[in-house]
Design a protein around this motif. Structure first.
Motif, PDB file in Angstrom:
ATOM      1  N   ARG A  19       0.821  -1.212   0.000  1.00  0.00           N
ATOM      2  CA  ARG A  19       0.000   0.000   0.000  1.00  0.00           C
ATOM      3  C   ARG A  19       0.859   1.267   0.000  1.00  0.00           C
ATOM      4  O   ARG A  19       1.994   1.277   0.450  1.00  0.00           O
ATOM      5  CB  ARG A  19      -0.894   0.025   1.256  1.00  0.00           C
ATOM      6  N   ILE A  20       0.246   2.360  -0.488  1.00  0.00           N
ATOM      7  CA  ILE A  20       0.792   3.707  -0.313  1.00  0.00           C
ATOM      8  C   ILE A  20      -0.390   4.644  -0.059  1.00  0.00           C
ATOM      9  O   ILE A  20      -1.461   4.473  -0.648  1.00  0.00           O
ATOM     10  CB  ILE A  20       1.635   4.176  -1.522  1.00  0.00           C
ATOM     11  N   PHE A  63       3.141  11.407   1.942  1.00  0.00           N
ATOM     12  CA  PHE A  63       2.905  10.014   1.575  1.00  0.00           C
ATOM     13  C   PHE A  63       3.507   9.083   2.617  1.00  0.00           C
ATOM     14  O   PHE A  63       4.425   9.443   3.355  1.00  0.00           O
ATOM     15  CB  PHE A  63       3.437   9.694   0.171  1.00  0.00           C
ATOM     16  N   LEU A  64       2.978   7.851   2.645  1.00  0.00           N
ATOM     17  CA  LEU A  64       3.462   6.815   3.552  1.00  0.00           C
ATOM     18  C   LEU A  64       3.328   5.476   2.859  1.00  0.00           C
ATOM     19  O   LEU A  64       2.239   5.120   2.403  1.00  0.00           O
ATOM     20  CB  LEU A  64       2.644   6.820   4.852  1.00  0.00           C
ATOM     21  N   SER A  90      -5.511   6.232  -1.238  1.00  0.00           N
ATOM     22  CA  SER A  90      -4.513   5.173  -1.079  1.00  0.00           C
ATOM     23  C   SER A  90      -4.589   4.201  -2.248  1.00  0.00           C
ATOM     24  O   SER A  90      -5.609   4.093  -2.930  1.00  0.00           O
ATOM     25  CB  SER A  90      -4.705   4.445   0.257  1.00  0.00           C
ATOM     26  N   TYR A  91      -3.474   3.489  -2.456  1.00  0.00           N
ATOM     27  CA  TYR A  91      -3.312   2.604  -3.608  1.00  0.00           C
ATOM     28  C   TYR A  91      -2.617   1.325  -3.161  1.00  0.00           C
ATOM     29  O   TYR A  91      -1.954   1.303  -2.122  1.00  0.00           O
ATOM     30  CB  TYR A  91      -2.482   3.299  -4.697  1.00  0.00           C
ATOM     31  N   THR A  92      -2.724   0.276  -3.972  1.00  0.00           N
ATOM     32  CA  THR A  92      -2.071  -0.996  -3.685  1.00  0.00           C
ATOM     33  C   THR A  92      -1.149  -1.382  -4.835  1.00  0.00           C
ATOM     34  O   THR A  92      -1.167  -0.764  -5.908  1.00  0.00           O
ATOM     35  CB  THR A  92      -3.116  -2.117  -3.481  1.00  0.00           C
ATOM     36  N   GLY A  93      -0.331  -2.421  -4.612  1.00  0.00           N
ATOM     37  CA  GLY A  93       0.568  -2.906  -5.654  1.00  0.00           C
ATOM     38  C   GLY A  93       1.753  -2.003  -5.897  1.00  0.00           C
ATOM     39  O   GLY A  93       2.293  -1.934  -7.000  1.00  0.00           O
ATOM     40  N   ILE A 146      -8.051  11.695 -12.777  1.00  0.00           N
ATOM     41  CA  ILE A 146      -9.319  11.294 -12.182  1.00  0.00           C
ATOM     42  C   ILE A 146      -9.322  11.808 -10.748  1.00  0.00           C
ATOM     43  O   ILE A 146      -8.410  11.506  -9.972  1.00  0.00           O
ATOM     44  CB  ILE A 146      -9.501   9.762 -12.198  1.00  0.00           C
ATOM     45  N   ALA A 147     -10.318  12.621 -10.404  1.00  0.00           N
ATOM     46  CA  ALA A 147     -10.403  13.167  -9.045  1.00  0.00           C
ATOM     47  C   ALA A 147     -10.780  12.066  -8.069  1.00  0.00           C
ATOM     48  O   ALA A 147     -11.720  11.313  -8.309  1.00  0.00           O
ATOM     49  CB  ALA A 147     -11.415  14.301  -8.992  1.00  0.00           C
ATOM     50  N   ARG A 148     -10.037  11.961  -6.968  1.00  0.00           N
ATOM     51  CA  ARG A 148     -10.335  10.983  -5.915  1.00  0.00           C
ATOM     52  C   ARG A 148     -10.938  11.653  -4.688  1.00  0.00           C
ATOM     53  O   ARG A 148     -11.469  10.973  -3.815  1.00  0.00           O
ATOM     54  CB  ARG A 148      -9.069  10.213  -5.533  1.00  0.00           C
TER      55      ARG A 148
END
Length: 194
Positions: A19-20, A63-64, A90-93, A146-148
């Motif tokens: 994750r990030i 970021f973390l 947050s994101y994965t991979g 793309i707005a999150r």
């Protein structure tokens, strides 16, 4: 989340592996007052600040990597009272080492369109950008982004797909109200080829 005090807390949930977490912070202040941002007690790395020409606004992108999974608090600590707000995604991979892949910032006076440009380094990286306006309007994703999350004066978004091969990438944001535009961009590389 949005608040109007010195420090602010809001919840974010992370799931998956590798994750990030990104947190964009905007403060309406004439000084660089944001000290730290933590997630579940883990201190996040700061990119920025970026300020406009007055200055009356500062933005930061934190970021973390490998943040704690589940629902946890993001805590923004500032040294003085001001109007402060944040947006998270947050994101994965993601490769847990060597992040960000690349980063950059921009300031533009009196505009309704703002562009954050960044050249990615690793193949299949993603790009994220956090933007702010001092116009009182809500930023909208216009092209390449793309707005999150968005609210008055600030927004966080991403490329929505891996960038391959590495390239100069532009994320264009719009705002119905013209004002000074601030942007910070970062790319993050994948854990394995994509």
């Amino acid at each position: 989340g949005t608040w109007n005090t010195t420090n602010g807390t809001f919840s974010h949930t992370t799931t998956g592996v590798n994750r990030i977490l990104f947190v964009g912070v905007l403060v309406e202040s004439g000084a660089d007052i944001v000290g730290t941002v933590t997630y579940s007690g883990g201190t996040m790395t700061k990119l920025g600040p970026q300020s406009n020409s007055i200055p009356n606004e500062f933005i930061y992108l934190f970021f973390l990597t490998n943040p704690a999974p589940g629902a946890n608090d993001i805590i923004v600590q500032a040294s003085a009272g001001s109007s402060t707000g944040a947006v998270s995604a947050s994101y994965t991979g993601v490769n847990p080492l060597g992040q960000p892949d690349a980063s950059g910032s921009v300031t533009t006076n009196s505009t309704t369109l703002g562009t954050v440009n960044l050249t990615t380094v690793a193949d299949n990286s993603w790009m994220t950008s956090f933007v702010g306006w001092d116009s009182g309007g809500t930023p909208l994703a216009s092209s390449g982004v793309i707005a999150r999350g968005s609210t008055i004066d600030r927004a966080l978004g991403d490329s929505g797909t891996a960038i391959t091969p590495p390239a100069l990438t532009s994320q264009i944001w719009s705002n119905a109200n013209s004002g000074r535009f601030l942007g910070i961009g970062a790319s993050f590389s994948p854990s394995t080829g994509g």
